[in-house]
Scaffold this active site. Structure first.
Site, PDB file in Angstrom:
ATOM      1  N   LEU A  66       0.857  -1.171   0.000  1.00 21.66           N
ATOM      2  CA  LEU A  66       0.000   0.000   0.000  1.00 21.66           C
ATOM      3  C   LEU A  66       0.898   1.227   0.000  1.00 21.66           C
ATOM      4  O   LEU A  66       1.913   1.251   0.701  1.00 21.66           O
ATOM      5  CB  LEU A  66      -0.907   0.031   1.240  1.00 21.66           C
ATOM      6  CG  LEU A  66      -1.940  -1.087   1.375  1.00 21.66           C
ATOM      7  CD1 LEU A  66      -2.719  -0.918   2.686  1.00 21.66           C
ATOM      8  CD2 LEU A  66      -2.902  -1.120   0.199  1.00 21.66           C
ATOM      9  N   ASP A  67       0.536   2.241  -0.783  1.00 20.53           N
ATOM     10  CA  ASP A  67       1.292   3.489  -0.749  1.00 20.53           C
ATOM     11  C   ASP A  67       1.326   4.009   0.678  1.00 20.53           C
ATOM     12  O   ASP A  67       0.379   3.814   1.456  1.00 20.53           O
ATOM     13  CB  ASP A  67       0.644   4.534  -1.659  1.00 20.53           C
ATOM     14  CG  ASP A  67       0.807   4.202  -3.140  1.00 20.53           C
ATOM     15  OD1 ASP A  67       1.697   3.419  -3.482  1.00 20.53           O
ATOM     16  OD2 ASP A  67       0.025   4.741  -3.945  1.00 20.53           O
ATOM     17  N   ARG A  68       2.390   4.686   1.020  1.00 23.40           N
ATOM     18  CA  ARG A  68       2.575   5.157   2.391  1.00 23.40           C
ATOM     19  C   ARG A  68       1.358   5.903   2.961  1.00 23.40           C
ATOM     20  O   ARG A  68       0.943   5.643   4.100  1.00 23.40           O
ATOM     21  CB  ARG A  68       3.828   6.032   2.468  1.00 23.40           C
ATOM     22  CG  ARG A  68       4.091   6.565   3.875  1.00 23.40           C
ATOM     23  CD  ARG A  68       5.412   7.314   3.948  1.00 23.40           C
ATOM     24  NE  ARG A  68       5.647   7.749   5.324  1.00 23.40           N
ATOM     25  CZ  ARG A  68       6.816   7.728   5.930  1.00 23.40           C
ATOM     26  NH1 ARG A  68       7.877   7.296   5.283  1.00 23.40           N
ATOM     27  NH2 ARG A  68       6.948   8.143   7.171  1.00 23.40           N
ATOM     28  N   THR A  70      -1.716   5.571   2.378  1.00 23.86           N
ATOM     29  CA  THR A  70      -2.918   4.750   2.357  1.00 23.86           C
ATOM     30  C   THR A  70      -2.947   3.788   3.532  1.00 23.86           C
ATOM     31  O   THR A  70      -1.969   3.084   3.800  1.00 23.86           O
ATOM     32  CB  THR A  70      -3.005   3.942   1.047  1.00 23.86           C
ATOM     33  OG1 THR A  70      -2.856   4.830  -0.062  1.00 23.86           O
ATOM     34  CG2 THR A  70      -4.329   3.198   0.951  1.00 23.86           C
ATOM     35  N   HIS A 166       0.510   4.743  -6.751  1.00 24.88           N
ATOM     36  CA  HIS A 166      -0.375   5.919  -6.876  1.00 24.88           C
ATOM     37  C   HIS A 166      -1.532   5.699  -7.855  1.00 24.88           C
ATOM     38  O   HIS A 166      -2.152   6.661  -8.296  1.00 24.88           O
ATOM     39  CB  HIS A 166       0.421   7.145  -7.341  1.00 24.88           C
ATOM     40  CG  HIS A 166       1.453   7.612  -6.381  1.00 24.88           C
ATOM     41  ND1 HIS A 166       2.085   8.838  -6.503  1.00 24.88           N
ATOM     42  CD2 HIS A 166       1.999   7.037  -5.280  1.00 24.88           C
ATOM     43  CE1 HIS A 166       2.969   8.988  -5.531  1.00 24.88           C
ATOM     44  NE2 HIS A 166       2.929   7.899  -4.775  1.00 24.88           N
TER      45      HIS A 166
END
Length: 271
Positions: A66-68, A70, A166
């Site tokens: 997961l993107d940071r 999120t 992203h």
């Protein structure tokens, strides 16, 4: 984050000998990066070492990221065999991932599919939509479903078919619907002081050894902006009412006031 997130804070929603399913808070990296901040992979390892009093390191396989910014549900493997089988599910498109997001703006088309080719701009640390023939371009595919609109902000459920960096942020912004709090991709500046309006709410996979279908659902923090503006359990389970917030005519999703979510039944009855 005000205080560092550690393994003692880890929310574990399922664990057996092969997999562990946990909740990642917003703004914690999935794996170690240049920031040097504590990451989920290390935190899960520390949790297992402490729980089982292991000597040395514990094996943990990173299955997806997961993107940071999120938050949401993440699955890790506890054995190399489980890691290989779950990774194969992801490769074959059998590992299901669903997200909730809040956007700045209202959609022209409430439901649809987005297909783009994405490439990261390393110099600017952003991801861009590029022509398919661009060197290094990667396919990005998702389905979006509109759930509710409140005062110009919209709640969507996203079925993610690829896992690009992203991805949801860039693809929804391409519709003129940047995510709440997303300064990189054009959100309203007034939303910047809040966490990103993106949450990994559901994963589904075939268990690597039992072959049982496993599904895990984690709703976003109900008391945090922007999630607290929406009755998410009801929206996901029983559909959309015609006017679910009829008593909130003056509701502003950016206000931090506890009394804005009063229900109609709590109002005094006129005599």
């Amino acid at each position: 984050m005000a205080t560092e997130f550690t393994y003692k804070d880890l929310a574990v929603i399922y664990e057996d000998n092969h997999v562990i399913v946990v909740v990642k808070p917003c703004n914690v990296p999935s794996q170690a990066d240049s920031s040097g901040d504590k990451d989920m992979l290390s935190i899960v390892k520390e949790y297992l070492v402490d729980k089982y009093d292991k000597e040395g390191d514990a094996y943990v396989g990173l299955i997806h990221r997961l993107d940071r910014p999120t938050g949401g549900v993440m699955v890790f493997a506890k054995t190399s065999k489980a890691a290989a089988r779950l990774s194969e599910e992801i490769k074959n498109g059998e590992f299901e991932k669903s997200y909730l997001c809040v956007t700045c703006g209202v959609p022209k088309q409430r439901n649809g599919q987005l297909k783009h080719y994405l490439k990261k701009n390393q110099a600017k640390n952003i991801v861009q939509i590029v022509p398919q023939a661009t060197d290094g371009a990667k396919l990005a595919l998702l389905d979006y479903s509109f759930l509710q609109e409140l005062n110009g902000f919209s709640l969507f459920k996203i079925a993610l078919h690829t896992g690009r960096s992203h991805q949801i942020r860039v693809q929804m912004a391409s519709l003129g619907l940047p995510l709440f709090g997303d300064s990189k991709y054009g959100a309203l500046p007034a939303t910047y002081r809040h966490n990103l309006g993106l949450w990994a709410t559901q994963v589904g996979f075939i268990h690597p050894t039992t072959k049982e279908k496993m599904t895990f659902i984690v709703h976003p923090p109900k008391d945090e902006v922007p999630w607290r503006a929406f009755d998410i359990p009801r929206l996901l389970n029983v559909g959309i009412a015609a006017d679910p917030y009829g008593d909130l005519a003056n509701f502003n999703v950016l206000q931090d006031k506890s009394n804005v979510l009063r229900k109609q039944e709590n109002k005094p009855v006129k005599k």
